[in-house]
Write an enzyme that holds these catalytic residues in place. Structure first.
Site, PDB file in Angstrom:
ATOM      1  CD  GLU A 115       2.968  -4.649 -16.871  1.00  0.00           C
ATOM      2  OE1 GLU A 115       2.022  -3.863 -16.726  1.00  0.00           O
ATOM      3  OE2 GLU A 115       3.841  -4.832 -16.008  1.00  0.00           O
ATOM      4  CG  HIS A 233      -4.593  -7.160 -11.883  1.00  0.00           C
ATOM      5  ND1 HIS A 233      -4.234  -8.413 -12.317  1.00  0.00           N
ATOM      6  CD2 HIS A 233      -3.555  -6.350 -12.193  1.00  0.00           C
ATOM      7  CE1 HIS A 233      -3.023  -8.357 -12.855  1.00  0.00           C
ATOM      8  NE2 HIS A 233      -2.594  -7.115 -12.799  1.00  0.00           N
ATOM      9  NE  ARG A 279      -4.206  -4.572 -15.516  1.00  0.00           N
ATOM     10  CZ  ARG A 279      -3.387  -3.823 -14.803  1.00  0.00           C
ATOM     11  NH1 ARG A 279      -3.864  -2.948 -13.941  1.00  0.00           N
ATOM     12  NH2 ARG A 279      -2.086  -3.947 -14.929  1.00  0.00           N
ATOM     13  CG  HIS A 340      -5.413  -3.729  -9.604  1.00  0.00           C
ATOM     14  ND1 HIS A 340      -4.461  -4.184  -8.718  1.00  0.00           N
ATOM     15  CD2 HIS A 340      -4.725  -3.065 -10.574  1.00  0.00           C
ATOM     16  CE1 HIS A 340      -3.249  -3.839  -9.137  1.00  0.00           C
ATOM     17  NE2 HIS A 340      -3.389  -3.135 -10.250  1.00  0.00           N
ATOM     18  NE  ARG A 375      -4.251   1.768 -13.300  1.00  0.00           N
ATOM     19  CZ  ARG A 375      -3.242   0.919 -13.064  1.00  0.00           C
ATOM     20  NH1 ARG A 375      -2.071   1.077 -13.650  1.00  0.00           N
ATOM     21  NH2 ARG A 375      -3.411  -0.086 -12.229  1.00  0.00           N
ATOM     22  CB  SER A 380      -1.227   3.600 -11.646  1.00  0.00           C
ATOM     23  OG  SER A 380      -1.507   4.201 -10.429  1.00  0.00           O
TER      24      SER A 380
HETATM   25  P1  FAD Z   1      -0.690   5.012  -2.237  1.00  0.00           P
HETATM   26  O1  FAD Z   1       0.631   4.572  -2.640  1.00  0.00           O
HETATM   27  O2  FAD Z   1      -1.725   3.976  -2.000  1.00  0.00           O
HETATM   28  O3  FAD Z   1      -0.512   5.841  -0.886  1.00  0.00           O
HETATM   29  C1  FAD Z   1      -1.633   6.277  -0.155  1.00  0.00           C
HETATM   30  C2  FAD Z   1      -1.162   7.025   1.069  1.00  0.00           C
HETATM   31  O4  FAD Z   1      -2.266   7.699   1.654  1.00  0.00           O
HETATM   32  C3  FAD Z   1      -0.564   6.147   2.154  1.00  0.00           C
HETATM   33  O5  FAD Z   1       0.549   6.807   2.703  1.00  0.00           O
HETATM   34  C4  FAD Z   1      -1.677   6.096   3.221  1.00  0.00           C
HETATM   35  O6  FAD Z   1      -1.216   5.923   4.538  1.00  0.00           O
HETATM   36  C5  FAD Z   1      -2.267   7.487   3.052  1.00  0.00           C
HETATM   37  N1  FAD Z   1      -3.633   7.617   3.539  1.00  0.00           N
HETATM   38  C6  FAD Z   1      -4.745   6.998   3.068  1.00  0.00           C
HETATM   39  N2  FAD Z   1      -5.814   7.404   3.786  1.00  0.00           N
HETATM   40  C7  FAD Z   1      -5.362   8.276   4.707  1.00  0.00           C
HETATM   41  C8  FAD Z   1      -5.981   9.023   5.761  1.00  0.00           C
HETATM   42  N3  FAD Z   1      -7.301   8.938   6.044  1.00  0.00           N
HETATM   43  N4  FAD Z   1      -5.195   9.826   6.523  1.00  0.00           N
HETATM   44  C9  FAD Z   1      -3.853   9.916   6.303  1.00  0.00           C
HETATM   45  N5  FAD Z   1      -3.224   9.229   5.336  1.00  0.00           N
HETATM   46  C10 FAD Z   1      -3.978   8.426   4.557  1.00  0.00           C
HETATM   47  N6  FAD Z   1       0.582   0.622 -10.887  1.00  0.00           N
HETATM   48  C11 FAD Z   1       1.537   0.701 -11.841  1.00  0.00           C
HETATM   49  O7  FAD Z   1       1.639   1.711 -12.547  1.00  0.00           O
HETATM   50  N7  FAD Z   1       2.421  -0.332 -12.004  1.00  0.00           N
HETATM   51  C12 FAD Z   1       2.371  -1.460 -11.248  1.00  0.00           C
HETATM   52  O8  FAD Z   1       3.175  -2.348 -11.414  1.00  0.00           O
HETATM   53  C13 FAD Z   1       1.353  -1.567 -10.264  1.00  0.00           C
HETATM   54  N8  FAD Z   1       1.245  -2.681  -9.506  1.00  0.00           N
HETATM   55  C14 FAD Z   1       0.329  -2.708  -8.485  1.00  0.00           C
HETATM   56  C15 FAD Z   1       0.289  -3.811  -7.646  1.00  0.00           C
HETATM   57  C16 FAD Z   1      -0.575  -3.832  -6.568  1.00  0.00           C
HETATM   58  C17 FAD Z   1      -0.616  -5.020  -5.660  1.00  0.00           C
HETATM   59  C18 FAD Z   1      -1.439  -2.730  -6.331  1.00  0.00           C
HETATM   60  C19 FAD Z   1      -2.380  -2.725  -5.162  1.00  0.00           C
HETATM   61  C20 FAD Z   1      -1.416  -1.638  -7.182  1.00  0.00           C
HETATM   62  C21 FAD Z   1      -0.538  -1.613  -8.260  1.00  0.00           C
HETATM   63  N9  FAD Z   1      -0.474  -0.522  -9.125  1.00  0.00           N
HETATM   64  C22 FAD Z   1       0.479  -0.462 -10.097  1.00  0.00           C
HETATM   65  C23 FAD Z   1      -1.280   0.676  -8.861  1.00  0.00           C
HETATM   66  C24 FAD Z   1      -0.392   1.710  -8.141  1.00  0.00           C
HETATM   67  O9  FAD Z   1       0.483   1.036  -7.278  1.00  0.00           O
HETATM   68  C25 FAD Z   1      -1.198   2.707  -7.355  1.00  0.00           C
HETATM   69  O10 FAD Z   1      -2.240   3.227  -8.135  1.00  0.00           O
HETATM   70  C26 FAD Z   1      -0.314   3.855  -6.890  1.00  0.00           C
HETATM   71  O11 FAD Z   1       0.815   3.374  -6.219  1.00  0.00           O
HETATM   72  C27 FAD Z   1      -1.095   4.785  -5.971  1.00  0.00           C
HETATM   73  O12 FAD Z   1      -0.203   5.733  -5.438  1.00  0.00           O
HETATM   74  P2  FAD Z   1      -0.761   6.869  -4.498  1.00  0.00           P
HETATM   75  O13 FAD Z   1       0.404   7.716  -4.112  1.00  0.00           O
HETATM   76  O14 FAD Z   1      -1.912   7.524  -5.129  1.00  0.00           O
HETATM   77  O15 FAD Z   1      -1.340   6.083  -3.215  1.00  0.00           O
HETATM   78  C1  SIN Z   2       0.741  -5.614 -12.401  1.00  0.00           C
HETATM   79  O1  SIN Z   2       1.922  -5.794 -12.121  1.00  0.00           O
HETATM   80  O2  SIN Z   2       0.061  -6.424 -13.030  1.00  0.00           O
HETATM   81  C2  SIN Z   2       0.068  -4.357 -11.969  1.00  0.00           C
HETATM   82  C3  SIN Z   2       0.285  -3.337 -12.988  1.00  0.00           C
HETATM   83  C4  SIN Z   2      -0.689  -2.215 -12.846  1.00  0.00           C
HETATM   84  O3  SIN Z   2      -1.592  -2.225 -12.010  1.00  0.00           O
HETATM   85  O4  SIN Z   2      -0.564  -1.287 -13.637  1.00  0.00           O
END
Ligand code: FAD
Ligand code: SIN
Length: 534
Positions: A115, A233, A279, A340, A375, A380
């Site tokens: 990537e 993104h 990015r 993103h 980032r 992430s």
């Molecule tokens: P999340 O997985 O977003 O979970 C948040 C949680 O908090 C959920 O359970 C939600 O219900 C809860 N929550 C939120 N607010 C409240 C509230 N008020 N009360 C109770 N619960 C609440 N990163 C990579 O490293 N590789 C990738 O390939 C990649 N692809 C991505 C693709 C997309 C489409 C997106 C959107 C992001 C991507 N990212 C990627 C970024 C990465 O997915 C996220 O940064 C990471 O998953 C965040 O994890 P988290 O546990 O912090 O939050």
């Molecule tokens: C992607 O698949 O392009 C998302 C990867 C990322 O947010 O790190």
């Protein structure tokens, strides 16, 4: 509205990669309640596509991963945090595999892909482009085998319980149709609520990503940091009537190229690595290209890749495009950068400790300085497992006593929620929410300037009454959070008078060292007023 009190050892708010990993650590020391505001699996983790960056391949080194992360972070990475990420990352991934996560293999070995801005093929993935869903599945399955962990879905955290300067749990609305207020008392609370893409009207993020954790923590007394850094993104599907949908960076890693409306590649004019530049550079170049061509479309082109490759390597993306009448292998795919990832967030140390005692943070809501000003792709999910575990360890080692939040405090909150005295008409709140989102996209988006930021600031000020809203409707409380997070981003973006990483200012186009080689902390003690003063 009815209310009740629950007591637990540890409260984890959020069931994505970070919250789940923290909970799995914490359950060794006591009972853990995991809250999700929607279905348990709903969150950014579930939608993560490209994969996880981890230095496990034969030709890779931890030091290479470290250098790539630091380089992309444009001088603002916390070196110790990066060192932790890349060093502990491989063990966390091995652990995920032990717990049942399945990653794609080639010739019996993990399959590493490329990537942008990675100097090695370093990205492991699952189901081609369903990496996050597989990690989420494996972590939920693991957590469900552990007796000390309990899940509550549709449990919306409104605010934290703070008594005597210590976080002692949270006020939660539980239930879908007629929520009841549950005051969850906990020794320690781990915030893992994910990102804030929904603060912008065009985003890759799911609907739950409304920045609640940042707003909740700030209101409770925890400082924020680096809020001006929002990652856009580059390749988000952008077509009339089609919801924004991410086209993974891995597609460019596999040879996809960007073309303008004349069919010409343009990224070579902006960076030697062309489509595989960091990015921030690709998104900003796309914004320039769109401006230069009077707003005409840009496209991701995969048509030159071998027949069947796109469908096989990116099955979920392929099917989604097909659902919108686009053949990802035969058609040019219209793309535009979208909000993103929230790089800034709740200021935390390497063990997830925030500036509010009793409150820990991990995952996208937290900012320990791992990503600096931009980032590196696929860092992430790795951050989620590495710092989720560390936050869990720190929370259990904190020695905090069982929560002693007085009933009077809980009663006051219940009365305020139930009285309706802080309510506003629903239509008004929803309209305000949309105004904030559109303003943030237009004026606080990919390229910023003083004039746009100033007018966003004015618009937000005019909506300040949203900040006092207290009502038992999660959707309306999200509007209040979007307002807080928007104000924090706008304020920090106004203050940083330079361009660095994801923060691009057309009126200050250069990086300004040493003046701005520092982090901007938004002090919770200044309150909301502090976000509107200069
Ligand atoms: P999340 O997985 O977003 O979970 C948040 C949680 O908090 C959920 O359970 C939600 O219900 C809860 N929550 C939120 N607010 C409240 C509230 N008020 N009360 C109770 N619960 C609440 N990163 C990579 O490293 N590789 C990738 O390939 C990649 N692809 C991505 C693709 C997309 C489409 C997106 C959107 C992001 C991507 N990212 C990627 C970024 C990465 O997915 C996220 O940064 C990471 O998953 C965040 O994890 P988290 O546990 O912090 O939050
Ligand atoms: C992607 O698949 O392009 C998302 C990867 C990322 O947010 O790190």
């Amino acid at each position: 509205m009815s209310w009740e009190t629950r007591e637990i050892d540890f409260l984890v708010i959020g069931s994505g990669v970070a919250g789940l990993r923290a909970a799995i650590e914490l359950q060794q020391a006591g009972r853990v309640l995991i809250l999700a505001k929607s279905a348990v699996s709903e969150g950014s983790t579930e939608y993560a596509q490209g994969g996880v960056a981890v230095a496990l391949s034969d030709d890779d080194r931890i030091s290479f991963h470290e250098q790539d992360t630091l380089k992309v972070g444009a001088g603002l990475c916390d070196k110790e945090a990066v060192q932790i990420l890349v060093t502990e990352g491989p063990d966390r991934i091995e652990e995920l595999i032990k717990w049942g996560a399945s990653f794609d293999t080639a010739d019996g070995k993990l399959w590493f892909s490329r990537e942008a801005a990675h100097s090695r093929d370093r990205i492991i993935h699952s189901g081609g482009d369903s990496t996050g869903a597989e990690i989420e599945r494996a972590l939920i399955a693991k957590a469900r085998t552990l007796d000390n962990i309990e899940f509550v879905d549709y449990g919306f955290t409104v605010d934290l319980i703070v008594d005597d300067g210590i976080c002692k749990g949270a006020f939660v609305l539980v239930g879908l149709d007629v929520p009841r207020l549950v005051c969850v008392k906990a020794r320690a609370t781990v915030l893992a609520t994910g990102g804030a893409g929904q603060v912008f009207s065009f985003t890759t993020n799911p609907e739950v990503a409304t920045g609640d954790g940042v707003a909740i923590a700030f209101r409770a007394g925890a400082d924020l940091v680096d809020m001006e850094f929002v990652q856009f993104h580059p390749t988000t599907l952008c077509a009339e009537g089609v919801p924004a949908f991410l086209l993974s960076e891995a597609m460019r890693g596999e040879g996809g190229v960007l073309r303008n409306s004349d069919g010409k590649r343009f990224m070579e004019n902006y960076h030697e690595d062309a489509e595989l530049a960091p990015r921030d550079i690709v998104s900003q170049a796309m914004a320039s290209e769109i401006k230069a061509t009077g707003g005409r479309r840009l496209y991701l082109d995969l048509r030159h890749l071998p027949a069947g490759f796109v469908k096989g390597r990116f099955p979920r993306i392929y099917e989604t495009c097909l659902g919108h009448g686009l053949r990802a292998d035969l058609d040019l795919l219209p793309v535009h950068p979208a909000a993103h990832y929230m790089i800034g967030g709740v200021k935390s140390d390497k063990n997830g400790r925030t500036t509010l005692m009793g409150l820990f943070a991990c995952g996208e809501v937290a900012c320990a300085g791992v990503h600096g000003a931009n980032r590196l792709a696929s860092n992430s999910l790795l951050e989620g497992v590495v710092f989720g575990k560390r936050a869990g360890q720190a929370a259990q080692a904190s020695g905090l006593a069982p929560s002693s939040a007085p009933d009077s405090l809980l009663g006051d909150f219940h009365r305020a929620m139930g009285s309706g005295s802080h309510e506003l008409p629903t239509d008004e709140v929803i309209a305000a929410r949309e105004t904030v989102r559109k303003t943030m996209w237009k004026q606080v988006g990919i390229v910023r300037d003083a004039e746009g930021l100033g007018s966003a600031d004015e618009c937000l000020r005019a909506l300040e009454h949203i900040s006092g809203l207290k009502t038992p409707h999660p959707q309306l409380m999200e509007a209040r959070n979007i307002f807080y997070v928007g104000a924090a981003i706008c304020h920090a973006a106004q203050m940083r008078t330079e361009s660095r990483g994801t923060h691009s200012r057309s009126d200050y186009p250069k990086q300004s060292d040493p003046k701005w080689l520092r982090h901007l902390v938004l002090s919770a003690s200044d309150g909301l007023e502090g976000l509107f003063s200069r």
